[in-house]
Enzyme design. Structure first.
Site, PDB file in Angstrom:
ATOM      1  N   HIS A 137      -5.667  -6.740 -33.738  1.00  0.00           N
ATOM      2  CA  HIS A 137      -4.544  -7.463 -33.288  1.00  0.00           C
ATOM      3  C   HIS A 137      -4.708  -8.238 -32.235  1.00  0.00           C
ATOM      4  CE1 HIS A 137      -0.291  -8.225 -33.151  1.00  0.00           C
ATOM      5  NE2 HIS A 137       0.231  -7.086 -33.196  1.00  0.00           N
TER       6      HIS A 137
ATOM      7  N   THR B 100       4.550 -13.954 -28.790  1.00  0.00           N
ATOM      8  CA  THR B 100       5.632 -13.353 -29.193  1.00  0.00           C
ATOM      9  C   THR B 100       6.286 -13.020 -28.029  1.00  0.00           C
ATOM     10  OG1 THR B 100       4.620 -11.057 -28.832  1.00  0.00           O
ATOM     11  CG2 THR B 100       4.625 -12.112 -31.062  1.00  0.00           C
TER      12      THR B 100
ATOM     13  N   TYR C 134      12.369  -2.443 -29.691  1.00  0.00           N
ATOM     14  CA  TYR C 134      11.661  -3.593 -29.803  1.00  0.00           C
ATOM     15  C   TYR C 134      11.661  -4.140 -31.083  1.00  0.00           C
ATOM     16  CZ  TYR C 134       7.338  -6.188 -28.879  1.00  0.00           C
ATOM     17  OH  TYR C 134       6.267  -7.461 -28.623  1.00  0.00           O
TER      18      TYR C 134
END
Length: 832
Positions: free
Chosen positions: A510, A639, A626
Site C-alpha cells: 500500500h 487521500t 473513516y
C-alpha cells in the site's frame, strides 16, 4: 543447475590443462538488447519530459512560431519591434557570421515568445484548476454563470491529447486549512460520539491547544507548505506506512478479486420488461472465466501487464479527467512496476528501478526468474506459457528454507530487516533476492483451486448455491489477502495470483500508491486478456511461438539453520495474524445504484448511511467512521478522511430505530444526512479536510518536542469502522475500441452488447482490533460487493453478522424510499 548457469554471462575454471572458459552468448546478447532498450527508454522519457514542460503547448508549434517570426522578419515585417536587431547586434554577431547571427536571433526571439505564451497559458490553467466551485453544483440543475465561464475558459486553455504526466505542473498545491476551520469541523464531527461531559472536555482541550502551541505549529506547517509540492503526502507515506514496524500482511496490504462481471445492459433505453430480463440474466450468470488452464491465464495477464507498463513508460495512458476537464494527479503511477519495499529496523524505504526485464514466479515452494524479453522483443503469451508450463513440470525440490522464505515479508518488519542484513548481503542469496526485488512484479502460480460461480450461463442459481458461492468468495478473499503467509511476496508493489484452475486475484503493497491506481491497471489487463489476446478452443493461449526463448531460471538459495529459524518465527507471527482474520464478502444483489439514482441520492452517501445504520445495530452505539476520499485534484495528492458518522447521520439512524417517528420524517432526515455527507466528501476532495491537517500538526509537534493532549487524543481515537469505495475507473471508450478490433470473436461469444467488465472489488484488514474494515464496489446497476473484515479474537465483532446487518439496512432503506415513491405517484394521480 544447467538452468542456473544460463543466468550468468560467463564462467571459467582453472585445471591441469589451463583455463576453461564457458561463455553464454545468449545472455551476452540479452545484455546488449537490454542496454539498447534502456537507452531507447531514456530517449523517449527525455522527449516526453520536453513535451510535458511545454504542455498545453507543443514543440512543433514552437518550431512553427520560430519559422513564422523568421519569415516575417526577412520579408521586411519585424514582429519583434527591433528586439531581433538588438539580439543580433549585441550578442550573436560576436560569435557567428552576420547572416547566421540574424537567423539565430530570429529563432531565439520566436522561441522566447512561444515559451512566454506557454507560461502564461500554464499559469492561467493552474489558476483555473484551483477553482472547485463546480464540485458543489447540485446534480440535475443548471450551472450558474461563474461555473459556465470557468468551463469555457478551461476548454479554451487546455491542450489536446495530454500524456500521462502532461498536467502535473498545472495542478494546484493542496491548500493549508485554517486552524479555526479545522478545529470547528473536528468538534462537530465528534459530537455524536460523546456525551455532554466528554464533549465539553474535548472543547476545553481544543481551546487549550488553540491558545497555546497551535499557532506556532501552524506557522511551521505553513513553511513546509511553501517549500513542498504537497505538505501531506511525504509525511503520510513516511510515518503512516514506512515507519510501521508491525506486519504489512493484512495490516497494510490490500487485495483485489478479479472475477469478471459481464454486464449486458443495453446503452439505449429498453422497455421495462426487457430490462427486467437483462438484470435477471446478470444475477444468475455473472461470473465468467475465459479459461481453466492456469499457465495460459497467467501468460495472458502477465503479457497484458507488460503492455500496460510500456504505455506507462511511453506516457500514452491518458490522465484521468473529472468532468472531462480537470486532470487528476498521475504521480502515483510512476512506481507501479519495478518497485519494492525494503525493510529497515526503524523505517522501511521504497526502491524503484527504472526498468526490469523479468518477473519472479513462485510455484510449490520454488522461486524462478522468468525473462519477458528476447532480442529486445516482449514475449507473446504463447511463448511465455511454454516457460510457465516448464515450471509446472519441474520436479526440483525447494532448497532448504526456500519454501517458507517469503514469510519474512509477512511478519514483523524488524525481524525481516535483521535477517536481510545478516543472511542476504552477498553470494547466491543476494543474487536470488535481487532477482525477486528487481522484478517487474511477482507472479504466484498457486497449487489450489478456487471454484467460484463456474457454471453454464443459462443455469439458474438456487438460494443454497448462492450461499455456498458467498462462502467460496470468502475463501478466495482469504487466499488473496494473505494466502498461507509464505506463498506471497508482500514487499513487491503488486503480486498477481493465479489459482490452479485459472482464477485471478492480486495483492498490493500500500505505501507506494492507493487502490485506484492498481484498479486502473487490472481493468486494462482484464480487457487485454479477454479481447486482445484471448484463448483457443482448448483454453490455451493463441498463436505460434516465434522462437525458443530463454528458459526460466530456478533461483538457488543457501539458507543457514539460523536463518531458517528466523523464517519460521516470522511465519509463526504471520499465522497468528491471518488466523485471526474474519473475512466475509457480502453480495448485495437485491438492488444497486440504479434504485439510488432514481431516488435522487448519491450512491456513495446512500451506502455510507446504510453502513451507519448497520453498525449502530451491530454495536449499539455510534463510532468514529473513516471513509477514504482522494485529493488527486492537487499535485502529489493521495487521500483525505471523510468522517461518515455525523450529527445528521446519527439523527437519521435514531429515527430509524424509533417506532414513533413517521416515514416522512425518516426520509427527510435521510436526505439531510446524505446531503451533508456529500458536502463533507466535496470538502475533503478540495483540501478542506480535517484529519490530514491535524496529522501534520502532530508531526510538527513531535519535531519540536512539544506535547499536546488534544492532538494525542485525536490521533489515538480508534476508527471502529473503516470504509472505502473501490471505483471502477475503466475507460469505456477503450473497451469499445477493443471490441471493435475483434468483432467476430465478440459476436461469436455474445459480447457485442457488452458494456464493460468489472471485478468483484477487494478489501483490507480491520484498522481497529475491535472494529470493522469495509470495502465496497458498485459493480453494476443491481450489484454491490461488500468486503468485510474483523478480528475473530474480538467479542464485539462478527463479519458474517455485520453483513446481515448491511443487507437488512439496505432492505429497510429501500422499503422506506419505495413508500415515498408510491405516495408521490398517488398524490400526482389524485391531483390530475
Amino acid at each position: 543447475m544447467a538452468e542456473a548457469h544460463e543466468a550468468v554471462a560467463f564462467s571459467f575454471t582453472v585445471g591441469p590443462e589451463g583455463f576453461n572458459v564457458d561463455v553464454s552468448y545468449d545472455v551476452f546478447k540479452a545484455l546488449i538488447y537490454a542496454g539498447l532498450r534502456s537507452w531507447k527508454l531514456r530517449y523517449r522519457r527525455t522527449l516526453n519530459s520536453l513535451y510535458n514542460s511545454l504542455y498545453p503547448g507543443h514543440p512543433l508549434r514552437g518550431i512553427a512560431c520560430c519559422g513564422i517570426v523568421s519569415v516575417l522578419y526577412f520579408k521586411g515585417h519585424d514582429p519583434s519591434f527591433n528586439a531581433i536587431d538588438w539580439l543580433d547586434e549585441h550578442i550573436f554577431q560576436r560569435y557567428f557570421a552576420r547572416k547566421n547571427a540574424k537567423i539565430i536571433a530570429c529563432i531565439t526571439f520566436g522561441a522566447g515568445v512561444y515559451v512566454v505564451l506557454t507560461q502564461v497559458r500554464q499559469y492561467t490553467l493552474k489558476k483555473l484548476f484551483s477553482y472547485h466551485g463546480w464540485m458543489y453544483h447540485e446534480h440535475g440543475t443548471e450551472l450558474g454563470l461563474v461555473p459556465k465561464i470557468w468551463s469555457v475558459l478551461v476548454k479554451l486553455c487546455v491542450g489536446r491529447n495530454p500524456s500521462l504526466y502532461s498536467c502535473q505542473n498545472l495542478l494546484p498545491t493542496l491548500p493549508l486549512p485554517s486552524l479555526d476551520d479545522t478545529l470547528q469541523r473536528y468538534l462537530r464531527s465528534v459530537r455524536p460520539l460523546y456525551d455532554d461531559s466528554e464533549y465539553q472536555r474535548m472543547e476545553r482541550l481544543a481551546e487549550e491547544f488553540k491558545q497555546t502551541i497551535a499557532k506556532k505549529l501552524q506557522r511551521y506547517l505553513w513553511l513546509k507548505w511553501i517549500i513542498s509540492s504537497n505538505y501531506v503526502s511525504d509525511w503520510w507515506e513516511k510515518f503512516i506506512y514506512l515507519r510501521g514496524r508491525s506486519a504489512i500482511m493484512v495490516n497494510s496490504n490490500f487485495y483485489g478479486l478479479v472475477r469478471i462481471l459481464i454486464d449486458y445492459t443495453e446503452r439505449k433505453k429498453q422497455t421495462h420488461r426487457i430490462s427486467k430480463l437483462v438484470f435477471f440474466f446478470i444475477k444468475d450468470a455473472v461470473y465468467v472465466r475465459p479459461t481453466t488452464i492456469q499457465t495460459a491465464r497467467a501468460a495472458n495477464i502477465t503479457c497484458a501487464a507488460f503492455r500496460y507498463r510500456t504505455e506507462l513508460d511511453h506516457e500514452t495512458v491518458k490522465p484521468l479527467m473529472v468532468q472531462k476537464l480537470i486532470p487528476l494527479c498521475s504521480s502515483q503511477y510512476e512506481r507501479q512496476f519495478n518497485t519494492v519495499r525494503i525493510p529497515g529496523k526503524e523505517t522501511d524505504k521504497i526502491v524503484h528501478y527504472s526498468d526490469s526485464h523479468h518477473i519472479a514466479v513462485y510455484h510449490k515452494g520454488r522461486w524462478y526468474k522468468v525473462y519477458m524479453f528476447y532480442k529486445n522483443t516482449l514475449l507473446e503469451p504463447c511463448e511465455l506459457q511454454l516457460q510457465l508450463d516448464e515450471i509446472l513440470r519441474d520436479t526440483t525440490l525447494p532448497d532448504n528454507g526456500e519454501e517458507h522464505l517469503a514469510a519474512l515479508t509477512a511478519g514483523e518488519r524488524p525481524l525481516w530487516a535483521e535477517a536481510r542484513q545478516t543472511y542476504f548481503r552477498s553470494g547466491i542469496n543476494r543474487y536470488s533476492l535481487e532477482a525477486i526485488e528487481k522484478a517487474a512484479f511477482v507472479l504466484i502460480l498457486d497449487d489450489e483451486d478456487f471454484e467460484i460461480g463456474t457454471r453454464d450461463k443459462n443455469t439458474p442459481v438456487s438460494a443454497a448455491e448462492k450461499g455456498n458461492m458467498t462462502g467460496k468468495f470468502d475463501e478466495y478473499a482469504h487466499a488473496i489477502l494473505h494466502g498461507k503467509g509464505y506463498n506471497r511476496w508482500f514487499d513487491k508493489s503488486f503480486t498477481f495470483v493465479v489459482s490452479k484452475n485459472a482464477v485471478f486475484g492480486f495483492n498490493v503493497e500500500h505505501s507506494w500508491a492507493d487502490a485506484p491506481i492498481s484498479g486502473h491497471m487490472v481493468e486494462y489487463v482484464l480487457s487485454e486478456d479477454i479481447l486482445y489476446y484471448g484463448y483457443n478452443e482448448l483454453g490455451n493461449t493463441r498463436g505460434t511461438p516465434r522462437f525458443t526463448a530463454l528458459k526460466p531460471v530456478k533461483l538457488r538459495w543457501n539458507i543457514s539453520e539460523n536463518c531458517q529459524i528466523m523464517i519460521e518465527k516470522s511465519l509463526s507471527q504471520a499465522k497468528k495474524i491471518y488466523n485471526d482474520v474474519d473475512l466475509h464478502v457480502f453480495v448485495q444483489d437485491a438492488y444497486g445504484k440504479g434504485f439510488m439514482k432514481k431516488c435522487k441520492l448519491s450512491p456513495d452517501a446512500y451506502i455510507q448511511m446504510a453502513l451507519q445504520l448497520a453498525h449502530y445495530r451491530d454495536s449499539g452505539h455510534f463510532n468514529l467512521t473513516y471513509e477514504a476520499s482522494m485529493t488527486r485534484l492537487f499535485r502529489d495528492g493521495r487521500t483525505e478522511t471523510v468522517r461518515s458518522c455525523s450529527i445528521e447521520s446519527s439523527l437519521w439512524v435514531k429515527a430509524m430505530e424509533d417506532p414513533n417517528v413517521t416515514k416522512a420524517e425518516r426520509i427527510k432526515l435521510l436526505r439531510l444526512a446524505c446531503d451533508y455527507h456529500q458536502q463533507q466528501y466535496r470538502d475533503a476532495m478540495t483540501g478542506k479536510g480535517i484529519d490530514r491537517h491535524l496529522f501534520c500538526l502532530y508531526v510538527v509537534s513531535k519535531f519540536l518536542g512539544l506535547d499536546s493532549p488534544f492532538l494525542q487524543q485525536v490521533l489515538q481515537e480508534p476508527w471502529k469502522l473503516s470504509t472505502s469505495q473501490t471505483p471502477t475507473v475503466y475507460d469505456d471508450k477503450l473497451f469499445q475500441k477493443l471490441i471493435a478490433q475483434k468483432p467476430e470473436l465478440a459476436e461469436k461469444i455474445g459480447w457485442s452488447k457488452l458494456k464493460g467488465v468489472v471485478g468483484a472489488g477487494g478489501g483490507f484488514g480491520p484498522v481497529a482490533a475491535d472494529g470493522y474494515g469495509v470495502s465496497y464496489i458498485i459493480a453494476s446497476e443491481d450489484l454491490i460487493f461488500f468486503h468485510i473484515s474483523s478480528n475473530k479474537s474480538s467479542s464485539e465483532t462478527d463479519s458474517q453478522r455485520f453483513g446481515q446487518h448491511i443487507g437488512k439496512a439496505m432492505a429497510d432503506m429501500r422499503e422506506l424510499l419505495e413508500g415515498e415513491a408510491r405516495n408521490a405517484g398517488a398524490s400526482k394521480t389524485s391531483t390530475e
